[in-house]
Design an enzyme around this catalytic site. Structure first.
Site, mmCIF file in Angstrom:
data_model
loop_
_atom_site.group_PDB
_atom_site.id
_atom_site.type_symbol
_atom_site.label_atom_id
_atom_site.label_comp_id
_atom_site.label_asym_id
_atom_site.label_seq_id
_atom_site.Cartn_x
_atom_site.Cartn_y
_atom_site.Cartn_z
ATOM 1 N N SER A 147 0.876 -1.358 0.048
ATOM 2 C CA SER A 147 -0.021 0.066 0.029
ATOM 3 C C SER A 147 0.821 1.014 -0.056
ATOM 4 O O SER A 147 1.700 1.606 -1.002
ATOM 5 C CB SER A 147 -0.854 -0.205 1.281
ATOM 6 O OG SER A 147 -1.962 0.834 1.316
ATOM 7 N N ASP A 223 -10.289 -5.478 -2.750
ATOM 8 C CA ASP A 223 -9.591 -4.599 -1.913
ATOM 9 C C ASP A 223 -10.807 -3.176 -1.961
ATOM 10 O O ASP A 223 -11.139 -2.757 -3.026
ATOM 11 C CB ASP A 223 -8.301 -4.387 -2.651
ATOM 12 C CG ASP A 223 -7.376 -3.163 -1.970
ATOM 13 O OD1 ASP A 223 -8.025 -2.228 -1.272
ATOM 14 O OD2 ASP A 223 -6.292 -3.469 -1.574
ATOM 15 N N HIS A 256 -7.420 -6.130 1.297
ATOM 16 C CA HIS A 256 -6.041 -5.292 1.592
ATOM 17 C C HIS A 256 -5.322 -5.659 2.831
ATOM 18 O O HIS A 256 -4.452 -4.935 3.160
ATOM 19 C CB HIS A 256 -6.498 -3.971 1.538
ATOM 20 C CG HIS A 256 -5.567 -2.723 1.500
ATOM 21 N ND1 HIS A 256 -4.783 -2.736 0.271
ATOM 22 C CD2 HIS A 256 -5.051 -1.745 2.298
ATOM 23 C CE1 HIS A 256 -4.167 -1.608 0.420
ATOM 24 N NE2 HIS A 256 -4.147 -1.238 1.702
#
Length: 278
Positions: A147, A223, A256
Site C-alpha cells: 500500500s 480490495d 487489503h
C-alpha cells in the site's frame, strides 16, 4: 544501536532494534531477520516498507516471511513508517497523516520538515546502519512493500535502479499525488508546488523518464481501496508506455489485509531471490 529483542526462528534470528536517527531527529525502531546462512557469509537484503498505520511489527508478526527467507538466505529489513515521539508533530486522530503515515517522502513544510524525512531515512541513513551492523551484502538489494509502502518501494527502485536489483509490491498506491488518502498528506508535507510531488509518485516518475527493468505487483480484486486509492491500471498504463515489464496479478477475492499479503509473501521473496542471486 540498541537491541530490543532477539528471537530464534527457522534457524535464523528475528531482531528488533532502536537507534537515534539524525535524519528524523528522533529514536527510530526497525526489525531485521537474519537467515541461518548469515552466520557464515553476507546475505542479500530485501527491504519491506509497510503501509498506513503500521509499525515495523505488523509484517514481522503477520507477514509470515521468515520460513521463506530462511530457505532462500535473505535478510529482511522492516523499518517503521514514520518518526515517533513526544516532540514529533502529529495530527492525532488522522490515520492518513503524521504518526504511522510518513509516505516515504522528505517533508519540506514546517513543522514536519524537522522529523518527517522518511525517504532519506530508508534510502540513506538506515542502509548505512544495516551495512555497518549486520552481515549484509549491500551489492544485492531488493525492495518491496504494501500500500503506502508499495508506493515507497517502487519510487525507491525508480530513483535508485543502480542500487536495487528487484522490486515488487502488494496493492501499491500507484498515483499518490491524486489518490484521496495521500493527496492531502502530500499537500501538508510538501506544499502547494505539485511539481515537487512527482519525485514521490510512481506513475509520474515513469512518465518523467525514470526506469526500472521489471516489477511484480499483486492486487486483490476485493480490495476496498482498489478504484480510488490504488489505481493499478494507471501503473500498468505507465509501464506499458515506458517499456517496463510489469507482472500485475489481480488476485480474485483478496482484500487489503495481511491475510492477502501473507498468502503471496513466499512468491515475492522467491521473485527477489531469483534476481538477487543472478
Amino acid at each position: 544501536m540498541k537491541t530490543i529483542s532477539l528471537e530464534r526462528s527457522y534457524g535464523g534470528t528475528q531482531g528488533v532494534y532502536t537507534h537515534r536517527s539524525d535524519t528524523c531527529n528522533c529514536d527510530m525502531t526497525f526489525a531485521v531477520y537474519l537467515p541461518p546462512q548469515a552466520q557464515e557469509r553476507p546475505c542479500p537484503v530485501v527491504w519491506y516498507l509497510s503501509g498506513l498505520t503500521c509499525t515495523h511489527a505488523n509484517v514481522m508478526e503477520k507477514g509470515e516471511y521468515r520460513r521463506a527467507a530462511s530457505l532462500l538466505g535473505l535478510i529482511v529489513v522492516c523499518p517503521d513508517t514514520s518518526p515517533r515521539g513526544e516532540d514529533v508533530p502529529d495530527d492525532s486522530g488522522n490515520w492518513q497523516f503524521g504518526s504511522g503515515a510518513g509516505f516515504y517522502v522528505d517533508a519540506t513544510c514546517s513543522p514536519f520538515d524537522v522529523n518527517y524525512r522518511m525517504y532519506s531515512y530508508v534510502s540513506e541513513e538506515l542502509p548505512r546502519l544495516i551495512a555497518s551492523e549486520f552481515p549484509a551484502d549491500m551489492a544485492r538489494q531488493g525492495v518491496f512493500g504494501h500500500s503506502m509502502g508499495g508506493h515507497g518501494a517502487i519510487t525507491l527502485a525508480l530513483n535508485h535502479p543502480e542500487r536495487f536489483r528487484s522490486c515488487s509490491a502488494f496493492a501499491p498506491i500507484s498515483r499518490p499525488t491524486v489518490a484521496g488518502w495521500s493527496r492531502p498528506a502530500f499537500e501538508r508535507y510538501l506544499g502547494a508546488d505539485e511539481g515537487a510531488w512527482r519525485l514521490y509518485d510512481s506513475c509520474a516518475l515513469i512518465e518523467d523518464g525514470f526506469h526500472f527493468p521489471e516489477l511484480l505487483v499483486d492486487q486483490g480484486t476485493a480490495d476496498p481501496f482498489l478504484d480510488d486509492g490504488l489505481r493499478p491500471s494507471e501503473l500498468q498504463r505507465a509501464c506499458e508506455q515506458a517499456g517496463i515489464r510489469l507482472n500485475l496479478r489481480m488476485q480474485e477475492g483478496y482484500g487489503h489485509s495481511y491475510y492477502f499479503i501473507s498468502t503471496f509473501m513466499e512468491d515475492h521473496l522467491k521473485w527477489h531471490a531469483e534476481r538477487l542471486n543472478r
